[in-house]
Enzyme design. Structure first.
Site, PDB file in Angstrom:
ATOM      1  CD  GLU A  36      -3.117  -0.558  -0.074  1.00 44.00           C
ATOM      2  OE1 GLU A  36      -3.367   0.575   0.037  1.00 44.00           O
ATOM      3  OE2 GLU A  36      -3.474  -1.417  -0.734  1.00 44.00           O
ATOM      4  CB  CYS A 191     -13.192   3.514 -13.379  1.00 44.10           C
ATOM      5  SG  CYS A 191     -13.974   5.178 -13.279  1.00 44.10           S
ATOM      6  CB  CYS A 198     -17.748   3.181 -20.132  1.00 40.87           C
ATOM      7  SG  CYS A 198     -16.978   4.969 -19.160  1.00 40.87           S
ATOM      8  CB  CYS A 201     -17.399  -0.145 -16.625  1.00 37.00           C
ATOM      9  SG  CYS A 201     -17.675   0.234 -14.758  1.00 37.00           S
ATOM     10  CB  CYS A 207     -22.009   4.865 -14.222  1.00 38.23           C
ATOM     11  SG  CYS A 207     -20.533   5.954 -14.225  1.00 38.23           S
TER      12      CYS A 207
HETATM   13  S1  SF4 Z   1     -19.118   3.404 -16.616  1.00 38.99           S
HETATM   14 FE1  SF4 Z   1     -18.601   4.795 -14.622  1.00 38.99          FE
HETATM   15  S2  SF4 Z   1     -17.438   3.520 -13.039  1.00 38.99           S
HETATM   16 FE2  SF4 Z   1     -17.743   2.592 -15.044  1.00 38.99          FE
HETATM   17  S3  SF4 Z   1     -15.572   2.965 -16.238  1.00 38.99           S
HETATM   18 FE3  SF4 Z   1     -16.989   4.313 -16.989  1.00 38.99          FE
HETATM   19  S4  SF4 Z   1     -16.994   6.035 -15.469  1.00 38.99           S
HETATM   20 FE4  SF4 Z   1     -16.041   4.528 -14.694  1.00 38.99          FE
END
Ligand code: SF4
Length: 349
Positions: A36, A191, A198, A201, A207
């Site tokens: 970390e 992200c 996206c 994602c 989102c």
């Molecule tokens: S959908 Fe939203 S959370 Fe997912 S990668 Fe795109 S901006 Fe990020």
């Protein structure tokens, strides 16, 4: 949101998350803590080699706590932000002395250690101990700012408080270690700051920034300031016994605690510096091409001025003048990255 956020994230993590990073194996508080700290401001691919070298030399708190600070800094050299290494060393000594070598198990106690903030403490508790704790590192801030379309600067206290409250609401009790790893992974791999993926994602349907078509607006960008340039003048003083004069830099300021070359304000001050340090026979050589080194808040223009001199009485060390070091020994000391490169280039060519 929390009801669907966590299962979607964990489902994605099980299939696509990173499960074979070196600190994910033999998960101990020590390994999680070390990773970390190394990962603050530094990318995973850079950290992996450093992590292996560090663990090989310092496999546990005790070996780190009892190590010489020069050796710790040497193994850190090149990672930058050297305060992290000094804090790591001090924290290991505290854990060894006050906790008998065992990590405290609460966020509150961990936060008392040098260099351990609320998010790092949360990550250690969640990943190493499997207890519920909340994290909010840079990657998580970005994900939550976008999913919740949080307006305002991420440096603003109200915005940060809001993000902590959201993070708290989303953090589950079950599979807390995986959840913590998963949300950091999503921020680091999908992200991302630029060009988030996206389309891949798992949180897309939740989102808000995506649905508003405003992904690029979150988190709000800091106003870009022109980076100032600072000139640094260093003397590469070599005697006829092939020794280099080194200075240890003060703990505060750039390259704190690392070995470096003596510094003067400007090239014209070299002769005065040599006279003040009783160097009788010396010759200032042509300066090397300046080295540009970009730091977070400014750019360094490093001017290196070679000076040859005759080895005097103070051949090994003299606290005021510095420490004369034979060329082969340079390899074992911790230097700032540009100085390390300079030695390699200057003495290997
Ligand atoms: S959908 Fe939203 S959370 Fe997912 S990668 Fe795109 S901006 Fe990020």
């Amino acid at each position: 949101m929390a009801k669907t956020f966590t299962p979607k994230l964990l489902h994605w993590f099980d299939q696509f998350g990173r499960h074979d990073l070196p600190w994910q194996k033999q998960k101990t508080a020590y390994r999680v803590w070390l990773s970390e700290i190394m990962l603050q401001q530094t990318q995973v691919k850079t950290v992996i080699d450093y992590f292996h070298r560090f663990i090989e030399r310092f496999p546990n708190v005790k070996t780190l706590a009892t190590a010489n600070s020069d050796e710790v800094l040497h193994l850190w050299a090149g990672l930058g932000y050297y305060a992290r290494a000094r804090n790591l060393h001090r924290a290991a000594q505290i854990i060894q002395e006050q906790y008998n070598g065992r990590f405290p198990r609460t966020v509150e106690a961990l936060q008392q250690l040098p260099g351990v903030g609320r998010s790092t403490a949360g990550a250690i508790v969640a990943i190493a101990f499997g207890d519920k704790a909340v994290i909010l590192d840079g990657n998580v801030k970005r994900v939550l700012s976008r999913v919740y379309a949080v307006e305002g600067s991420p440096l603003d206290k109200n915005v940060i408080d809001n993000l902590w409250a959201i993070a708290e609401k989303l953090t589950p009790v079950e599979r807390i270690g995986d959840y913590t790893q998963a949300i950091m992974d999503l921020g680091a791999t999908l992200c991302t700051r630029n060009q988030p993926r996206c389309g891949d994602c798992p949180l897309q349907s939740l989102c808000k920034a995506y649905h508003l078509n405003r992904v690029e607006d979150f988190p709000a960008k800091k106003a870009k300031k022109e980076k100032p340039t600072r000139d640094v003048h260093l003397i590469l003083l070599e005697n006829n016994a092939q020794q280099i004069l080194l200075h240890k830099r003060p703990d505060s300021g750039i390259w704190g605690g690392l070995w470096c070359l003596p510094e003067v304000l400007e090239k014209e001050a070299i002769s005065l510096w040599c006279t003040q340090n009783n160097l009788k026979k010396y010759a200032v050589q042509p300066s090397l091409a300046p080295i540009k080194h970009v730091l977070t808040h400014f750019t360094l223009q490093i001017h290196v001025h070679p000076v040859k001199c005759v080895a005097g009485k103070s051949r090994t060390s003299n606290a005021k003048l510095g420490t004369w070091t034979a060329l082969p020994a340079l390899i074992s000391l911790g230097f700032p990255a540009p100085i390390q490169k300079l030695f390699k280039r200057y003495y290997n060519d």
